[in-house]
Motif scaffolding. Sequence first.
Motif, PDB file in Angstrom:
ATOM      1  N   TYR A  87       0.820  -1.214   0.000  1.00 12.22           N
ATOM      2  CA  TYR A  87       0.000   0.000   0.000  1.00 12.22           C
ATOM      3  C   TYR A  87       0.854   1.265   0.000  1.00 12.22           C
ATOM      4  O   TYR A  87       0.453   2.293  -0.554  1.00 12.22           O
ATOM      5  N   GLU A  88       2.050   1.208   0.598  1.00 16.61           N
ATOM      6  CA  GLU A  88       2.951   2.359   0.560  1.00 16.61           C
ATOM      7  C   GLU A  88       3.557   2.522  -0.831  1.00 16.61           C
ATOM      8  O   GLU A  88       3.696   3.635  -1.343  1.00 16.61           O
ATOM      9  N   ILE A  89       3.938   1.403  -1.432  1.00 17.64           N
ATOM     10  CA  ILE A  89       4.480   1.449  -2.784  1.00 17.64           C
ATOM     11  C   ILE A  89       3.429   1.983  -3.754  1.00 17.64           C
ATOM     12  O   ILE A  89       3.740   2.763  -4.662  1.00 17.64           O
ATOM     13  N   ARG A  90       2.177   1.604  -3.545  1.00 17.90           N
ATOM     14  CA  ARG A  90       1.092   2.116  -4.398  1.00 17.90           C
ATOM     15  C   ARG A  90       1.004   3.638  -4.293  1.00 17.90           C
ATOM     16  O   ARG A  90       0.764   4.334  -5.291  1.00 17.90           O
ATOM     17  N   LYS A  91       1.190   4.172  -3.105  1.00 12.57           N
ATOM     18  CA  LYS A  91       1.128   5.622  -2.920  1.00 12.57           C
ATOM     19  C   LYS A  91       2.265   6.346  -3.637  1.00 12.57           C
ATOM     20  O   LYS A  91       2.147   7.535  -3.946  1.00 12.57           O
ATOM     21  N   HIS A  92       3.352   5.640  -3.894  1.00  8.86           N
ATOM     22  CA  HIS A  92       4.476   6.238  -4.613  1.00  8.86           C
ATOM     23  C   HIS A  92       4.248   6.276  -6.125  1.00  8.86           C
ATOM     24  O   HIS A  92       5.056   6.850  -6.853  1.00  8.86           O
ATOM     25  N   GLY A  93       3.165   5.643  -6.591  1.00  3.27           N
ATOM     26  CA  GLY A  93       2.834   5.722  -8.010  1.00  3.27           C
ATOM     27  C   GLY A  93       3.069   4.454  -8.809  1.00  3.27           C
ATOM     28  O   GLY A  93       3.131   4.487 -10.033  1.00  3.27           O
ATOM     29  N   ILE A  94       3.179   3.301  -8.117  1.00  5.76           N
ATOM     30  CA  ILE A  94       3.332   2.018  -8.799  1.00  5.76           C
ATOM     31  C   ILE A  94       2.041   1.231  -8.648  1.00  5.76           C
ATOM     32  O   ILE A  94       1.571   0.991  -7.538  1.00  5.76           O
ATOM     33  N   ALA A  95       1.452   0.849  -9.773  1.00  8.76           N
ATOM     34  CA  ALA A  95       0.242   0.023  -9.769  1.00  8.76           C
ATOM     35  C   ALA A  95       0.534  -1.278 -10.501  1.00  8.76           C
ATOM     36  O   ALA A  95       1.489  -1.366 -11.281  1.00  8.76           O
TER      37      ALA A  95
END
Length: 238
Positions: free
Chosen positions: A71-79
């Motif tokens: 969920y943190e990686i998603r917030k950085h812009g990786i989907a």
Amino acid sequence: MLKIQNVTKRFGGLVALKDVSFELNEGEILAIIGPNGAGKTTLINVISGFLQPEEGSVIFKGTDITSMPPYEIRKHGIARTFQIVRSFPRLTVFENVVLGALYGGLQLTEKEAIERTYEALEFVDFPAAPDTVARDLNTIQLKLVALATALAGGCDLLLLDEVAAGLTTAELTDVVDLIHKLQERGITIVLIEHLMKLVFGVANRIVVLDFGEKIAEGKPSEIRKHPKVIEAYLGDKY
């Protein structure tokens, strides 16, 4: 944009990834290919935070994201999308996508999330009504929902795991067009795929894995004639 540095991942005595390194440039489409069990999905799981490597690091836009949860990686812009298509089957198409907007990488109001949901569905040219229940969708429609969900939440890097699996020839053509549209929109893409027609049709560069090791990296024209890749994966037909 992305640096994979000496990544090693083990499952007990099995070495799924061994000292894998490569870089990804902004705006690129990078395909990762190789035989079944080569470590392709494991690598995507490491990049997206679903797995932690024993050694090495993942650097995204200068930030070490190796130990971050998904969920943190998603917030950085990786989907990402998944090889086995996932949705909330009892929710509608709209509800599935709006959840991606609300819990993606952007801080959105409810109104903004709704707007981005409709924009994402329009972008992927979703063929059914937004109030269609997800359990009533076919394979290509579920894949489009997954893509719309990633877009609605905002993404700079999109990880696609076998997006063409189970599609007809006509549907494959539409997916190729959509991948090109994503690149034109400025989204960088990592693509895992067994269908070489798709890979050679969209990839700017290709990384080849075999038994967890990188055996080749280069442009499609270079990979087609690489002796190790021909022996391990492609054979003589390409």
